[in-house]
Design a protein around this motif. Sequence first.
Motif, PDB file in Angstrom:
ATOM      1  N   ARG A  95       0.794  -1.235   0.000  1.00 23.29           N
ATOM      2  CA  ARG A  95       0.000   0.000   0.000  1.00 23.29           C
ATOM      3  C   ARG A  95       0.821   1.277   0.000  1.00 23.29           C
ATOM      4  N   LEU A  96       2.149   1.157   0.087  1.00 22.85           N
ATOM      5  CA  LEU A  96       2.977   2.338   0.327  1.00 22.85           C
ATOM      6  C   LEU A  96       4.165   2.435  -0.618  1.00 22.85           C
ATOM      7  N   LEU A  97       4.586   3.684  -0.839  1.00 24.70           N
ATOM      8  CA  LEU A  97       5.891   3.971  -1.430  1.00 24.70           C
ATOM      9  C   LEU A  97       6.697   4.673  -0.349  1.00 24.70           C
ATOM     10  N   LEU A  98       7.900   4.205  -0.106  1.00 26.12           N
ATOM     11  CA  LEU A  98       8.832   4.869   0.798  1.00 26.12           C
ATOM     12  C   LEU A  98       9.862   5.528  -0.101  1.00 26.12           C
ATOM     13  N   ARG A  99       9.941   6.850  -0.034  1.00 30.66           N
ATOM     14  CA  ARG A  99      10.750   7.613  -0.978  1.00 30.66           C
ATOM     15  C   ARG A  99      11.330   8.823  -0.263  1.00 30.66           C
ATOM     16  N   GLU A 129       7.410  19.254  -2.334  1.00 31.51           N
ATOM     17  CA  GLU A 129       5.978  19.110  -2.618  1.00 31.51           C
ATOM     18  C   GLU A 129       5.220  18.456  -1.459  1.00 31.51           C
ATOM     19  N   ASP A 130       5.920  17.923  -0.479  1.00 31.23           N
ATOM     20  CA  ASP A 130       5.289  17.278   0.670  1.00 31.23           C
ATOM     21  C   ASP A 130       4.897  18.262   1.767  1.00 31.23           C
ATOM     22  N   ARG A 131       5.133  19.538   1.559  1.00 31.74           N
ATOM     23  CA  ARG A 131       4.970  20.522   2.628  1.00 31.74           C
ATOM     24  C   ARG A 131       3.569  20.562   3.217  1.00 31.74           C
ATOM     25  N   GLU A 132       2.529  20.553   2.397  1.00 33.33           N
ATOM     26  CA  GLU A 132       1.155  20.625   2.907  1.00 33.33           C
ATOM     27  C   GLU A 132       0.805  19.378   3.711  1.00 33.33           C
ATOM     28  N   ASP A 133       1.167  18.218   3.190  1.00 36.63           N
ATOM     29  CA  ASP A 133       0.875  16.973   3.897  1.00 36.63           C
ATOM     30  C   ASP A 133       1.632  16.916   5.226  1.00 36.63           C
ATOM     31  N   MET A 134       2.908  17.316   5.210  1.00 41.26           N
ATOM     32  CA  MET A 134       3.693  17.305   6.438  1.00 41.26           C
ATOM     33  C   MET A 134       3.123  18.294   7.454  1.00 41.26           C
ATOM     34  N   TYR A 135       2.740  19.460   6.988  1.00 43.06           N
ATOM     35  CA  TYR A 135       2.152  20.443   7.896  1.00 43.06           C
ATOM     36  C   TYR A 135       0.852  19.907   8.493  1.00 43.06           C
ATOM     37  N   LYS A 144      -0.160   4.898  -1.549  1.00 50.25           N
ATOM     38  CA  LYS A 144      -0.317   4.715  -2.996  1.00 50.25           C
ATOM     39  C   LYS A 144      -1.706   5.130  -3.472  1.00 50.25           C
ATOM     40  N   GLU A 145      -2.720   4.819  -2.699  1.00 53.87           N
ATOM     41  CA  GLU A 145      -4.091   5.084  -3.131  1.00 53.87           C
ATOM     42  C   GLU A 145      -4.363   6.577  -3.287  1.00 53.87           C
ATOM     43  N   SER A 146      -3.983   7.379  -2.297  1.00 54.94           N
ATOM     44  CA  SER A 146      -4.274   8.819  -2.340  1.00 54.94           C
ATOM     45  C   SER A 146      -3.139   9.633  -2.951  1.00 54.94           C
ATOM     46  N   GLY A 147      -1.924   9.066  -2.963  1.00 58.16           N
ATOM     47  CA  GLY A 147      -0.761   9.811  -3.425  1.00 58.16           C
ATOM     48  C   GLY A 147      -0.217  10.772  -2.380  1.00 58.16           C
ATOM     49  N   ARG A 148      -0.808  10.786  -1.197  1.00 57.68           N
ATOM     50  CA  ARG A 148      -0.401  11.728  -0.148  1.00 57.68           C
ATOM     51  C   ARG A 148       0.741  11.182   0.693  1.00 57.68           C
ATOM     52  N   MET A 149       1.561  12.091   1.176  1.00 55.08           N
ATOM     53  CA  MET A 149       2.612  11.757   2.133  1.00 55.08           C
ATOM     54  C   MET A 149       1.946  11.719   3.509  1.00 55.08           C
ATOM     55  N   TYR A 167       9.889   6.964  13.641  1.00 56.02           N
ATOM     56  CA  TYR A 167       8.800   7.119  12.682  1.00 56.02           C
ATOM     57  C   TYR A 167       7.710   8.006  13.236  1.00 56.02           C
ATOM     58  N   VAL A 168       6.899   8.531  12.318  1.00 59.45           N
ATOM     59  CA  VAL A 168       5.705   9.297  12.664  1.00 59.45           C
ATOM     60  C   VAL A 168       4.687   9.059  11.552  1.00 59.45           C
ATOM     61  N   LEU A 169       3.412   8.972  11.939  1.00 59.25           N
ATOM     62  CA  LEU A 169       2.362   8.662  10.978  1.00 59.25           C
ATOM     63  C   LEU A 169       1.141   9.524  11.254  1.00 59.25           C
ATOM     64  N   ALA A 170       0.563  10.074  10.202  1.00 59.79           N
ATOM     65  CA  ALA A 170      -0.651  10.887  10.324  1.00 59.79           C
ATOM     66  C   ALA A 170      -1.740  10.095  11.044  1.00 59.79           C
TER      67      ALA A 170
END
Length: 184
Positions: A17-21, A26-32, A79-84, A104-107
């Motif tokens: 289900r995941l990409l680790l990259r 471009e990840d700024r909004e998701d990280m925030y 992978k499904e949403s494309g979000r970090m 690690y940290v997870l939303a």
Amino acid sequence: MRVEDVFGYLPVLETERLLLRPVTKEDREDMYQYGSDSELTRYVTWHTHQTIDDADNFIEYLLSTYAEGQVAPWAIQDKESGRMIGTAGYIDWNIRQFRAEVGYVLARPYWNRGYMTEAMEAILQFGREQMKLMRIEARCMPENIGSGRVLEKLGMQYEGLLRKHLYAKGRFHDVKLYAGITHE
């Protein structure tokens, strides 16, 4: 072996289900979004993000770490949403002792759904195969029950409580130490 031999180019790891990259600007909004969640940041050493600049600053730090070929975490992308949806990886590596520590940290919307266990299985495999680790350690605050469960699912053993081991957010914290041996 040198750190930059392994981390000079952080490879993309893929799970079901995941990409680790590598983290990108471009990840700024998701990280925030997850970094500004005070429930999530109760269990981490860094302060809750107050503005998007907090995410930008951390991303800049990670980008410089990547550029220097140093130990740095992967972005966790759904992978499904494309979000970090978080970060995970090695935060310390003692090459001479064949030992490293993970963090690690997870939303929060992804908690209790097996995402972190899935991500960490790939990261631990990378440690065994690419870093040639014998011992992989992790620490979490005692009240972070979910993190302890992830570590136990990964086969890591609770080794004890490190009293007043960590100074973060203006006070000392106890931490639980877990470790896994990669082969006998």
